[in-house]
Design an enzyme around this catalytic site. Structure first.
Site, PDB file in Angstrom:
ATOM      1  N   ASP A   1     -80.870 -88.387 -50.682  1.00 56.24           N
ATOM      2  CA  ASP A   1     -80.198 -88.776 -51.928  1.00 56.24           C
ATOM      3  C   ASP A   1     -80.803 -90.063 -52.486  1.00 56.24           C
ATOM      4  O   ASP A   1     -80.232 -90.709 -53.360  1.00 56.24           O
ATOM      5  CB  ASP A   1     -78.673 -88.896 -51.735  1.00 56.24           C
ATOM      6  CG  ASP A   1     -78.271 -89.975 -50.745  1.00 56.24           C
ATOM      7  OD1 ASP A   1     -79.154 -90.710 -50.236  1.00 56.24           O
ATOM      8  OD2 ASP A   1     -77.053 -90.108 -50.479  1.00 56.24           O
TER       9      ASP A   1
ATOM     10  N   LEU B   1     -79.712 -90.535 -46.280  1.00 56.26           N
ATOM     11  CA  LEU B   1     -78.445 -90.398 -47.008  1.00 56.26           C
ATOM     12  C   LEU B   1     -77.791 -91.781 -47.079  1.00 56.26           C
ATOM     13  O   LEU B   1     -77.524 -92.378 -46.040  1.00 56.26           O
ATOM     14  CB  LEU B   1     -77.557 -89.471 -46.180  1.00 56.26           C
ATOM     15  CG  LEU B   1     -76.587 -88.509 -46.843  1.00 56.26           C
ATOM     16  CD1 LEU B   1     -77.293 -87.618 -47.847  1.00 56.26           C
ATOM     17  CD2 LEU B   1     -75.906 -87.664 -45.770  1.00 56.26           C
ATOM     18  N   HIS B   2     -77.584 -92.301 -48.275  1.00 55.72           N
ATOM     19  CA  HIS B   2     -76.890 -93.592 -48.352  1.00 55.72           C
ATOM     20  C   HIS B   2     -76.107 -93.813 -49.638  1.00 55.72           C
ATOM     21  O   HIS B   2     -75.493 -94.852 -49.819  1.00 55.72           O
ATOM     22  CB  HIS B   2     -77.888 -94.746 -48.158  1.00 55.72           C
ATOM     23  CG  HIS B   2     -78.722 -94.999 -49.387  1.00 55.72           C
ATOM     24  ND1 HIS B   2     -79.777 -94.198 -49.731  1.00 55.72           N
ATOM     25  CD2 HIS B   2     -78.646 -95.936 -50.350  1.00 55.72           C
ATOM     26  CE1 HIS B   2     -80.323 -94.634 -50.857  1.00 55.72           C
ATOM     27  NE2 HIS B   2     -79.650 -95.697 -51.252  1.00 55.72           N
ATOM     28  N   ARG B   3     -76.125 -92.851 -50.560  1.00 52.19           N
ATOM     29  CA  ARG B   3     -75.385 -93.034 -51.814  1.00 52.19           C
ATOM     30  C   ARG B   3     -73.900 -93.118 -51.518  1.00 52.19           C
ATOM     31  O   ARG B   3     -73.360 -92.258 -50.795  1.00 52.19           O
ATOM     32  CB  ARG B   3     -75.578 -91.848 -52.756  1.00 52.19           C
ATOM     33  CG  ARG B   3     -76.923 -91.683 -53.309  1.00 52.19           C
ATOM     34  CD  ARG B   3     -77.159 -92.452 -54.585  1.00 52.19           C
ATOM     35  NE  ARG B   3     -78.565 -92.731 -54.634  1.00 52.19           N
ATOM     36  CZ  ARG B   3     -79.137 -93.901 -54.880  1.00 52.19           C
ATOM     37  NH1 ARG B   3     -78.391 -94.949 -55.153  1.00 52.19           N
ATOM     38  NH2 ARG B   3     -80.421 -94.049 -54.878  1.00 52.19           N
TER      39      ARG B   3
END
Ligand code: UD1
Length: 368
Positions: A288, A210-212
């Site tokens: 993501d 998850l990094h968006r």
């Protein structure tokens, strides 16, 4: 009379660029009489685990030029890269600049090359999420508009570019270069000790990335997502190699930080080989990321994408990917379906065969 070699500069900056550049530079180096390639690293990513580790594992030598621009707001980071790259391009005047993907380094290099009238090639061209709130979408549109050679990874890219009026002779459907790296490294990744290090058995855990910015930068959104993922982790352990951007967000929120335990395990970012091993043996992946949607499709691992859209639709229409967005009940429903044995099975899209870099180099050798 000696024929002058074609000077090709490959510009990379962040983690997802490195596995796309590695097979191409290796292939370019097979033609030393015709091509002189150089690797320029902007330094957008600079942590050992996001950068040098990837160069080492992918067998790339040190970049020829390292700009060390680091992090910053979009404008500051892009501007710094442009200022530094302009000096490099003016001094050494390449015949062609090659850029990859959709990061800020891609955009900056494209604008500088185009303004200096240097031919520009874009690898992973034509992808569109049609969501301009994603910084990457802006980077893709501008880069494609300026490119002379557009190397397309999946069929949607062809229709997107055609709809935007890009002349057909600029467009080359070559397949997915990131899959070249995967194919070359899958066997080696079996030697990784990551599963025993984490005391995991194949197929008995899931992986989360998850990094968006839209998912992690705002604590309420991050908490809602992580709370629902923590519930899924009651049914199967979830391993979460955490991007630095997400780590900063977690450290800001006590509520989120409290969700981690042995079921939902927060770990440091992994190198290429450990991550490949981890995802290839997992039961399913929640992500993501763009690239991971493609890697899971190749590996036929069920992928649950925590976004409202994808610029890589073949991972859904052909591959094992399902787009669920960020609604907790939809995410839990998608995970339950996989855990109940009803996972989506996919196929591998056309030309994701490990030979994309060869096809690109054949075209570059003909290009004048
Ligand atoms: C960038 C790309 C994104 C890609 C992602 C992969 C853009 C607009 N975004 O996002 O498309 O999916 O890389 O990782 O180019 N940081 C570190 N160490 C580093 C690099 C960054 O700690 O080596 C931290 C810094 O706090 C920095 C933040 O991560 O401010 C964000 O880094 P940045 O390069 O701006 O964007 P990413 O979120 O990594």
């Amino acid at each position: 009379m000696a024929i002058s070699k074609k000077k090709i500069f490959l510009v990379v900056g962040a983690r997802p660029n490195f596995m796309k550049a590695a097979p191409l530079i290796a292939e370019l180096k097979k033609h030393p009489d015709q091509i002189a390639p150089q690797m320029i690293h902007t330094g957008q990513h600079y942590d050992y685990k996001l950068s040098k580790l990837f160069f080492d594992e992918l067998g790339m030598s040190k970049p020829d030029v390292y700009l060390g621009v680091g992090s910053g707001s979009h404008a500051k980071q892009t501007a710094r890269i442009m200022i530094e790259l302009e000096q490099v391009f003016l001094k050494d005047r390449p015949d062609l600049v090659v850029v990859f993907g959709d990061i800020n380094s891609t955009l900056a290099a494209s604008v500088v090359a185009a303004k200096l009238c240097i031919r520009l090639a874009h690898v992973e061209s034509g992808l569109r999420s049609f969501d301009n709130s994603m910084p990457e979408e802006i980077n893709r549109i501008v880069t494609d508009r300026l490119s002379d050679l557009l190397f397309v990874s999946e069929e949607s890219g062809l229709s997107n570019l055609e709809n935007e009026g890009v002349p057909a002779e600029k467009i080359h459907f070559v397949g997915n270069i990131m899959i070249d790296s995967l194919v070359h490294n899958l066997e080696t990744s079996r030697k990784s000790s990551i599963l025993s290090d984490l005391e995991l058995e194949p197929n008995e855990y899931a992986v989360l990335t998850l990094h968006r910015p839209a998912n992690v930068d705002e604590s309420d959104q991050l908490f809602e997502l992580m709370e629902c993922i923590a519930e899924i982790a009651h049914s199967i352990p979830i391993i979460f190699p955490c991007h630095p951007r997400t780590k900063v967000a977690i450290e800001k929120s006590d509520l989120v930080a409290k969700l981690f335990n042995r079921e939902l395990r927060l770990i440091e970012p992994l190198g290429y080989l450990d991550f490949l091993r981890l995802q290839s043996q997992s039961h399913f992946v929640l992500t993501d990321s763009g690239g991971i949607q493609e890697e899971t499709t190749y590996l036929n691992i069920p992928c649950i994408t925590l976004r409202h859209n994808t610029e890589r639709p073949s991972t859904v229409t052909v591959g094992s990917n399902t787009i669920v967005g960020v609604n907790p009940s939809l995410i839990k429903g998608a995970a339950a379906k996989v855990l109940d044995g009803h996972a989506k099975k996919g196929k591998v899209p056309a030309l994701w065969d490990g030979k994309t870099s060869q096809r690109i180099v054949e075209i570059l050798l003909q290009d004048t």
